[in-house]
Write a protein that holds these residues in place. Structure first.
Motif, PDB file in Angstrom:
ATOM      1  N   GLY A 176       0.834  -1.184   0.000  1.00  0.00           N
ATOM      2  CA  GLY A 176       0.000   0.000   0.000  1.00  0.00           C
ATOM      3  C   GLY A 176       0.877   1.246   0.000  1.00  0.00           C
ATOM      4  O   GLY A 176       1.844   1.319   0.747  1.00  0.00           O
ATOM      5  N   CYS A 177       0.547   2.211  -0.861  1.00  0.00           N
ATOM      6  CA  CYS A 177       1.382   3.401  -1.018  1.00  0.00           C
ATOM      7  C   CYS A 177       1.577   4.150   0.292  1.00  0.00           C
ATOM      8  O   CYS A 177       2.666   4.610   0.597  1.00  0.00           O
ATOM      9  CB  CYS A 177       0.767   4.338  -2.053  1.00  0.00           C
ATOM     10  SG  CYS A 177       0.865   3.677  -3.713  1.00  0.00           S
ATOM     11  N   TYR A 178       0.501   4.285   1.053  1.00  0.00           N
ATOM     12  CA  TYR A 178       0.593   5.084   2.271  1.00  0.00           C
ATOM     13  C   TYR A 178       1.385   4.358   3.356  1.00  0.00           C
ATOM     14  O   TYR A 178       2.376   4.884   3.882  1.00  0.00           O
ATOM     15  CB  TYR A 178      -0.802   5.445   2.776  1.00  0.00           C
ATOM     16  CG  TYR A 178      -0.728   6.333   3.988  1.00  0.00           C
ATOM     17  CD1 TYR A 178      -0.461   7.693   3.847  1.00  0.00           C
ATOM     18  CD2 TYR A 178      -0.875   5.804   5.258  1.00  0.00           C
ATOM     19  CE1 TYR A 178      -0.353   8.510   4.954  1.00  0.00           C
ATOM     20  CE2 TYR A 178      -0.775   6.619   6.368  1.00  0.00           C
ATOM     21  CZ  TYR A 178      -0.511   7.965   6.219  1.00  0.00           C
ATOM     22  OH  TYR A 178      -0.400   8.757   7.312  1.00  0.00           O
ATOM     23  N   GLY A 232       5.083   3.621   2.424  1.00  0.00           N
ATOM     24  CA  GLY A 232       5.948   4.747   2.078  1.00  0.00           C
ATOM     25  C   GLY A 232       6.375   4.807   0.625  1.00  0.00           C
ATOM     26  O   GLY A 232       7.551   5.010   0.321  1.00  0.00           O
ATOM     27  N   CYS A 233       5.417   4.660  -0.280  1.00  0.00           N
ATOM     28  CA  CYS A 233       5.716   4.793  -1.702  1.00  0.00           C
ATOM     29  C   CYS A 233       6.295   6.182  -1.974  1.00  0.00           C
ATOM     30  O   CYS A 233       5.816   7.182  -1.453  1.00  0.00           O
ATOM     31  CB  CYS A 233       4.431   4.583  -2.498  1.00  0.00           C
ATOM     32  SG  CYS A 233       4.326   5.464  -4.039  1.00  0.00           S
ATOM     33  N   PRO A 234       7.363   6.251  -2.779  1.00  0.00           N
ATOM     34  CA  PRO A 234       8.001   7.556  -3.026  1.00  0.00           C
ATOM     35  C   PRO A 234       7.070   8.553  -3.717  1.00  0.00           C
ATOM     36  O   PRO A 234       7.283   9.764  -3.595  1.00  0.00           O
ATOM     37  CB  PRO A 234       9.200   7.218  -3.917  1.00  0.00           C
ATOM     38  CG  PRO A 234       9.089   5.788  -4.277  1.00  0.00           C
ATOM     39  CD  PRO A 234       8.062   5.143  -3.423  1.00  0.00           C
ATOM     40  N   GLU A 235       6.060   8.067  -4.412  1.00  0.00           N
ATOM     41  CA  GLU A 235       5.141   8.980  -5.093  1.00  0.00           C
ATOM     42  C   GLU A 235       3.964   9.401  -4.216  1.00  0.00           C
ATOM     43  O   GLU A 235       3.493  10.521  -4.299  1.00  0.00           O
ATOM     44  CB  GLU A 235       4.581   8.322  -6.363  1.00  0.00           C
ATOM     45  CG  GLU A 235       5.579   8.281  -7.499  1.00  0.00           C
ATOM     46  CD  GLU A 235       5.023   7.529  -8.697  1.00  0.00           C
ATOM     47  OE1 GLU A 235       3.881   7.815  -9.102  1.00  0.00           O
ATOM     48  OE2 GLU A 235       5.725   6.643  -9.205  1.00  0.00           O
ATOM     49  N   HIS A 236       3.459   8.478  -3.409  1.00  0.00           N
ATOM     50  CA  HIS A 236       2.230   8.763  -2.666  1.00  0.00           C
ATOM     51  C   HIS A 236       2.374   8.685  -1.153  1.00  0.00           C
ATOM     52  O   HIS A 236       1.480   9.090  -0.431  1.00  0.00           O
ATOM     53  CB  HIS A 236       1.115   7.803  -3.082  1.00  0.00           C
ATOM     54  CG  HIS A 236       0.915   7.775  -4.566  1.00  0.00           C
ATOM     55  ND1 HIS A 236       1.325   6.724  -5.334  1.00  0.00           N
ATOM     56  CD2 HIS A 236       0.392   8.689  -5.399  1.00  0.00           C
ATOM     57  CE1 HIS A 236       1.047   6.987  -6.604  1.00  0.00           C
ATOM     58  NE2 HIS A 236       0.486   8.166  -6.676  1.00  0.00           N
ATOM     59  N   GLY A 237       3.470   8.088  -0.696  1.00  0.00           N
ATOM     60  CA  GLY A 237       3.660   7.990   0.740  1.00  0.00           C
ATOM     61  C   GLY A 237       4.107   9.346   1.250  1.00  0.00           C
ATOM     62  O   GLY A 237       5.199   9.791   0.963  1.00  0.00           O
ATOM     63  N   GLU A 269       0.845  -0.446  -4.822  1.00  0.00           N
ATOM     64  CA  GLU A 269      -0.567  -0.567  -5.180  1.00  0.00           C
ATOM     65  C   GLU A 269      -0.949   0.339  -6.357  1.00  0.00           C
ATOM     66  O   GLU A 269      -1.924   0.080  -7.042  1.00  0.00           O
ATOM     67  CB  GLU A 269      -1.472  -0.275  -3.974  1.00  0.00           C
ATOM     68  CG  GLU A 269      -1.380   1.151  -3.467  1.00  0.00           C
ATOM     69  CD  GLU A 269      -2.347   1.413  -2.307  1.00  0.00           C
ATOM     70  OE1 GLU A 269      -2.256   2.496  -1.718  1.00  0.00           O
ATOM     71  OE2 GLU A 269      -3.164   0.532  -1.994  1.00  0.00           O
ATOM     72  N   HIS A 270      -0.144   1.399  -6.607  1.00  0.00           N
ATOM     73  CA  HIS A 270      -0.481   2.294  -7.716  1.00  0.00           C
ATOM     74  C   HIS A 270      -0.001   1.749  -9.065  1.00  0.00           C
ATOM     75  O   HIS A 270      -0.349   2.276 -10.111  1.00  0.00           O
ATOM     76  CB  HIS A 270       0.099   3.701  -7.478  1.00  0.00           C
ATOM     77  CG  HIS A 270       1.592   3.788  -7.626  1.00  0.00           C
ATOM     78  ND1 HIS A 270       2.439   3.920  -6.553  1.00  0.00           N
ATOM     79  CD2 HIS A 270       2.380   3.739  -8.718  1.00  0.00           C
ATOM     80  CE1 HIS A 270       3.696   3.966  -6.999  1.00  0.00           C
ATOM     81  NE2 HIS A 270       3.684   3.847  -8.302  1.00  0.00           N
ATOM     82  N   GLN A 271       0.811   0.698  -9.029  1.00  0.00           N
ATOM     83  CA  GLN A 271       1.339   0.163 -10.292  1.00  0.00           C
ATOM     84  C   GLN A 271       0.254  -0.600 -11.046  1.00  0.00           C
ATOM     85  O   GLN A 271      -0.664  -1.154 -10.442  1.00  0.00           O
ATOM     86  CB  GLN A 271       2.517  -0.772 -10.001  1.00  0.00           C
ATOM     87  CG  GLN A 271       3.796  -0.030  -9.658  1.00  0.00           C
ATOM     88  CD  GLN A 271       4.960  -0.989  -9.418  1.00  0.00           C
ATOM     89  OE1 GLN A 271       5.061  -1.578  -8.362  1.00  0.00           O
ATOM     90  NE2 GLN A 271       5.813  -1.132 -10.413  1.00  0.00           N
TER      91      GLN A 271
HETATM   92 ZN   LIG Z   1       2.141   5.029  -4.853  1.00  0.00          ZN
END
Ligand SMILES: [Zn+2]
Length: 128
Positions: A56-58, A61-66, A106-108
């Protein structure tokens, strides 16, 4: 906090159903014993020792959305940092145990994630 679920997020389910459609058999939430303790890949191919995670992005800690939380930073900041660290430790521990680890955000695009999983699995099985 009711909306937040760690397991069976939508992208995970989509990935599983795509892999299923490929005729692949896998384990869900298999407890893998590692040097870092029990790790539960979202999808595990036991014979090929391939572990797949959809993060999960949040929470991961996804670099785009976290993003750094705006409320209660003292609490959530370290908590999220620990999540990221634990992901890294779990990946390293699985690899130390002979597993190949794939992590997707998850955004992929889930179709691409499934295609990559299929390709890596085929390579591990010596089909390519
Ligand atoms: Zn993301």
């Amino acid at each position: 906090m009711r909306a937040i679920r760690r397991r069976d997020t939508k992208p995970e389910k989509e990935l599983r159903s795509l892999l299923h459609r490929e005729g692949l058999r896998f384990r869900v939430d298999l407890a893998v014993r590692t040097e870092a303790g029990i790790v539960r890949p979202d999808v595990a191919f036991t014979r090929a020792r391939l572990a797949v995670f959809v993060d999960g992005c949040y929470w991961h800690g996804c670099p785009e959305h976290g993003r750094v939380p705006k409320v209660n930073v003292a609490y959530w900041g370290p908590k999220l940092a620990r999540n990221v660290e634990r992901d890294r430790d779990n990946t390293a521990a699985l690899e130390a145990g002979g597993w190949t680890v794939l992590r997707f955000w998850e955004h992929q695009d889930v179709e691409l994630a499934a295609a990559e999983t299929v390709a890596v699995l085929a390579a591990l099985r010596g089909e390519q």
